[in-house]
Design an enzyme around this catalytic site. Structure first.
Site, mmCIF file in Angstrom:
data_model
loop_
_atom_site.group_PDB
_atom_site.id
_atom_site.type_symbol
_atom_site.label_atom_id
_atom_site.label_comp_id
_atom_site.label_asym_id
_atom_site.label_seq_id
_atom_site.Cartn_x
_atom_site.Cartn_y
_atom_site.Cartn_z
ATOM 1 N N TYR A 153 0.853 -1.199 0.000
ATOM 2 C CA TYR A 153 0.000 0.000 0.000
ATOM 3 C C TYR A 153 0.881 1.237 0.000
ATOM 4 C CZ TYR A 153 -3.120 3.651 1.785
ATOM 5 O OH TYR A 153 -3.833 4.814 1.947
ATOM 6 N N GLU A 241 -3.674 7.668 -3.747
ATOM 7 C CA GLU A 241 -3.640 6.408 -3.007
ATOM 8 C C GLU A 241 -3.550 5.246 -3.988
ATOM 9 O OE1 GLU A 241 -6.111 4.562 0.715
ATOM 10 O OE2 GLU A 241 -7.279 5.167 -1.032
#
Length: 443
Positions: A153, A241
């Site tokens: 991530y 993101e």
């Protein structure tokens, strides 16, 4: 903790919070901007990244089944992924009104892509984040399917506590990052970036190492991180993101899925990006409100809210909810409202068949209440208002004269005076006719 109404509004605002929950203990409060976020489809975000040197899967976009078939053949890939393009999440588990299950499909046969696209394009896809009837699919993305050997991530976002950008990463990607932060906070890594100096090579390398990239992949990942940061600045993003930020068995670092939030205040210098705004999935009333620079979100109640300031609007929704009522909308006039906007706002509210009462709650510190009063009286006369109306104006001494004129005008028309506690479902029927006002005047 956010109230039920605040939480619902926050969900409808499509993740308006400026930073993920794991960055701040105050993150449970919904953070609102002066305007709604720009909406980009997945293929638009991926094109932005690709145009700026960030590695993504090869893909094409198709408007028809024939175009999808042709795109699949042009890809010449071992495996192809077909994705319905809507703004809602949960596409993979969604259902089309054509009978097709799933908005994301994998296949090795280009002909199957064409067959699947026929059951997607022009049909509604219902997911856990769409209305019950679903959202019409106008485009599909035909992309090269890549195997992922490991998922991480990565996010770059503006953090007010740091007065600038922060790089956030975790070696556990492909899952809900908030869950990782709650169960394994030691797996969340941050790098505070000096916005004047920019991201340093050492910071990019350190984050790549913390994400578990080894050997040549470490340098490759660091390079992708720097390119993502350059994109972040170039497009005036508030958040980029990437989840998952992964590696393939062939030794490539790829941004498989990404979400980009933009600073709406930068629209004047990001005209090309804002021209891509996809408003086709908005409610028609939201698009109409945007024409008059009104911030509107439809809710499922019957008491319309007419408020200035996002914080006061949220509090007003909560007041209604806590007193047994249900707000029909979230409408923020903003601070520079004009009389014409007040009138148009009333037109929007009264056009909603669910609305059985209207609550106006205005704080005079950031808006001239005389403008509100003039707009209200004009709307009441010209629109022949049929539902109960409660008005609370907190005004200055200078403005009291016009607002008292409005009060007198209302009393002369046999209106009723009441308080905020009466604006509940139980009392809507009681005041089914006529207009009633409540004022709070301060000096």
């Amino acid at each position: 903790m956010a109230s039920p109404v605040a939480a619902h509004a926050g969900k409808l605002l499509r993740d308006l919070a400026l930073r993920p929950a794991f960055l701040s203990a105050r993150s449970q409060a919904v953070q609102l901007t002066s305007r709604r976020w720009l909406n980009l489809q997945e293929y638009q975000s991926k094109k932005l990244m690709s145009d700026n040197g960030v590695r993504v899967q090869r893909f094409f976009v198709a408007d028809t089944a024939d175009e999808a078939l042709e795109a699949a053949k042009r890809l010449n890939a071992k495996e192809i992924v077909l994705k319905a393009q809507i703004l809602a999440g949960g596409r993979g588990k969604g259902v089309f009104n054509s009978g097709l299950k799933g908005g994301v499909h994998l296949t090795k046969d280009p002909n199957v892509v064409g067959q699947l696209a026929k059951q997607m394009i022009g049909y509604n896809l219902a997911t856990k984040q769409t209305p019950k009837e679903g959202v019409k699919v106008n485009k599909v993305m035909v992309a090269e399917a890549l195997d992922i050997s490991r998922e991480t991530y990565l996010a770059i976002l503006m953090d007010r506590s740091c007065n600038g950008p922060v790089l956030v990463g975790s070696p556990q990607g492909g899952v809900d990052i908030e869950e990782v932060a709650a169960s394994n906070p030691e797996l969340i890594f941050k790098e505070q970036i000096d916005i004047f100096e920019g991201i340093k090579d050492s910071q990019a390398q350190r984050m790549a190492e913390n994400l578990g990239f080894l050997g040549p992949l470490k340098n490759q990942a660091a390079d992708q991180i720097k390119k993502l940061y350059n994109l972040f600045l170039k497009v005036d993003a508030t958040q980029v993101e990437v989840n998952p930020f992964g590696e393939t068995p062939e030794g490539q670092v790829v941004c498989f899925d990404a979400k980009i939030n933009f600073d709406d205040n930068a629209e004047f210098r990001q005209k090309d990006i804002f021209a891509m705004d996809d408003k086709s999935e908005n409610e028609p009333i939201e698009n109409e409100a945007a024409r008059y620079d009104l911030k509107y979100i439809g809710l499922d109640g019957n008491i319309a809210c007419f408020v200035n300031g996002a914080g006061l609007a949220m509090a007003t929704c909560d007041i209604i909810f806590l007193n047994g009522g249900k707000p029909a909308n979230f409408l923020d006039l903003g601070g520079g409202v004009k009389e014409a906007q007040v009138y148009q706002a009333f037109k929007l509210l009264t056009a909603d068949p669910k609305v059985e009462a209207i609550l106006v709650n205005i704080f005079g510190g950031i808006v001239n209440c005389a403008i509100i009063a003039n707009g209200i009286t004009k709307a009441c006369r010209e629109l022949e208002l049929k539902v109960p109306l409660v008005v609370r104006l907190e005004v200055t001494v200078i403005e009291q004269g016009r607002c008292m004129d409005l009060r007198q005008e209302t009393e002369n028309s046999n209106g009723n005076l009441t308080g905020l506690e009466h604006v509940t479902d139980q009392n809507v029927n009681k005041y089914a006719t006529g207009v009633f006002f409540f004022f709070f005047l301060c000096s």
